[in-house]
Design an enzyme around this catalytic site. Structure first.
Site, mmCIF file in Angstrom:
data_model
loop_
_atom_site.group_PDB
_atom_site.id
_atom_site.type_symbol
_atom_site.label_atom_id
_atom_site.label_comp_id
_atom_site.label_asym_id
_atom_site.label_seq_id
_atom_site.Cartn_x
_atom_site.Cartn_y
_atom_site.Cartn_z
ATOM 1 N N ARG A 193 7.395 10.110 -4.976
ATOM 2 C CA ARG A 193 8.479 9.461 -4.229
ATOM 3 C C ARG A 193 8.008 8.109 -3.700
ATOM 4 O O ARG A 193 6.815 7.801 -3.687
ATOM 5 C CB ARG A 193 8.932 10.343 -3.053
ATOM 6 C CG ARG A 193 7.844 10.663 -2.063
ATOM 7 C CD ARG A 193 8.301 11.707 -1.041
ATOM 8 N NE ARG A 193 7.251 12.058 -0.107
ATOM 9 C CZ ARG A 193 7.000 11.405 1.022
ATOM 10 N NH1 ARG A 193 7.751 10.375 1.371
ATOM 11 N NH2 ARG A 193 6.021 11.784 1.818
ATOM 12 N N ARG A 208 2.214 17.302 -3.762
ATOM 13 C CA ARG A 208 2.133 18.622 -3.136
ATOM 14 C C ARG A 208 3.376 19.435 -3.473
ATOM 15 O O ARG A 208 3.343 20.654 -3.510
ATOM 16 C CB ARG A 208 1.965 18.486 -1.626
ATOM 17 C CG ARG A 208 0.588 17.990 -1.224
ATOM 18 C CD ARG A 208 0.377 18.034 0.269
ATOM 19 N NE ARG A 208 1.291 17.164 0.981
ATOM 20 C CZ ARG A 208 1.349 17.043 2.302
ATOM 21 N NH1 ARG A 208 0.531 17.775 3.055
ATOM 22 N NH2 ARG A 208 2.193 16.218 2.872
ATOM 23 N N ASP A 220 -3.533 18.449 -3.366
ATOM 24 C CA ASP A 220 -3.500 18.016 -1.975
ATOM 25 C C ASP A 220 -4.757 17.184 -1.756
ATOM 26 O O ASP A 220 -5.872 17.671 -1.987
ATOM 27 C CB ASP A 220 -3.485 19.247 -1.061
ATOM 28 C CG ASP A 220 -3.390 18.894 0.417
ATOM 29 O OD1 ASP A 220 -3.704 17.738 0.790
ATOM 30 O OD2 ASP A 220 -3.020 19.779 1.206
ATOM 31 N N GLY A 270 -0.225 9.433 1.758
ATOM 32 C CA GLY A 270 -0.501 9.219 3.173
ATOM 33 C C GLY A 270 0.559 9.861 4.053
ATOM 34 O O GLY A 270 1.642 10.232 3.594
ATOM 35 N N TYR A 298 -2.717 5.815 12.439
ATOM 36 C CA TYR A 298 -2.326 5.242 11.148
ATOM 37 C C TYR A 298 -2.987 3.885 10.918
ATOM 38 O O TYR A 298 -3.533 3.620 9.843
ATOM 39 C CB TYR A 298 -0.802 5.111 11.114
ATOM 40 C CG TYR A 298 -0.238 4.670 9.783
ATOM 41 C CD1 TYR A 298 -0.142 5.572 8.721
ATOM 42 C CD2 TYR A 298 0.231 3.376 9.590
ATOM 43 C CE1 TYR A 298 0.388 5.175 7.500
ATOM 44 C CE2 TYR A 298 0.770 2.976 8.374
ATOM 45 C CZ TYR A 298 0.846 3.877 7.337
ATOM 46 O OH TYR A 298 1.374 3.485 6.133
ATOM 47 N N ILE A 339 9.055 -1.973 3.920
ATOM 48 C CA ILE A 339 9.553 -1.771 2.569
ATOM 49 C C ILE A 339 10.813 -0.905 2.629
ATOM 50 O O ILE A 339 10.874 0.062 3.405
ATOM 51 C CB ILE A 339 8.491 -1.069 1.688
ATOM 52 C CG1 ILE A 339 7.184 -1.892 1.667
ATOM 53 C CG2 ILE A 339 9.022 -0.835 0.285
ATOM 54 C CD1 ILE A 339 7.303 -3.281 1.077
#
Length: 239
Positions: free
Chosen positions: A17, A39, A53, A82, A145, A178
């Protein structure tokens, strides 16, 4: 030598995705044999999807073995998988921090460590790490992050020092805002506020990120390593 042995083979983590999917689609269009890890879910048409994973070394071992059996030795790896667990530092739990760093930075390490074996043997390879503008200048509420994405820069540069003489490059792509399902859910006022920060005045597209990855994976970028390329409409200039 078989066609599989001479083909350009790319592995994209989290390629089912978003940005990872767009990268996989672009590499297929570029003539790569492409595999994606997921996953759950499936990658785009024309790619091999393997269950893995990035936090589980054994699952990555099995996935890469399957990829190399089906497609040939991996020549390009794109570490894209991520997660986020955003919250203010005072409210961030130890688990919130360690989970994000272990997935985003540790996952890249676990993937690249396994994928480079074929590259070292071939004395040719491309390692592309998907970071974020967040890792370059920091974002409030993203101590975990931002740290994980900044760490990818040091990781790429250490790899360059270690493996640059073997024909292997390691570079970082740092997307900004994005277009995605997440940004689409923001209300109009929030979207306008974010766009105001971006000199280009718009969000980027997943295809624009994929285009930079395509270039780094190709022959024209063979003398570029340890670089950080922002795809952010000018948001992170100076970093």
């Amino acid at each position: 030598m078989s066609a599989a042995a001479t083909a350009r083979v790319a592995l994209v983590t989290g390629g089912n995705r978003g940005i990872g999917r767009a990268i996989a689609e672009r590499l297929v269009a570029d003539g790569f044999r492409v595999a994606v890890t997921a996953r759950n879910g499936q990658g785009p048409e024309g790619v091999l999807t393997v269950a893995a994973d990035v936090n589980d070394g054994a699952s990555l071992d099995a996935a890469i073995a399957e990829v190399e059996k089906e497609l040939g030795p991996v020549t390009t790896v794109v570490a894209n998988a991520g997660i986020t667990k955003d919250t203010l530092l005072m409210r961030m739990s130890d688990d919130d921090f360690s989970a994000v760093v272990d997935t985003n930075l540790g996952g890249a390490f676990r993937t690249v460590k396994r994928a480079i074996k074929s590259m070292i043997k071939a004395r040719h390879g491309r390692i592309i790490l998907i970071s974020s503008v967040s890792g370059l200048f920091g974002v409030a509420g993203q101590a975990n992050y931002s740290s994980s994405k900044a760490g990818l820069v040091g990781f790429a540069r250490a790899i360059t020092r270690e493996l640059g003489g073997r024909g292997i490059t390691a570079n970082v792509v740092a997307p900004g805002f994005i277009e995605s399902d997440m940004t689409a859910e923001l209300d109009d006022a929030t979207q306008a506020a974010y766009r105001k920060q971006i000199p280009a005045g718009r969000y980027g597209t997943t295809e624009e990120v994929a285009g930079v990855v395509s270039w780094l994976a190709g022959e024209d970028a063979g003398y570029i390593s340890g670089a950080v390329i922002p795809v952010d409409g000018g948001l992170g200039m100076g970093h």
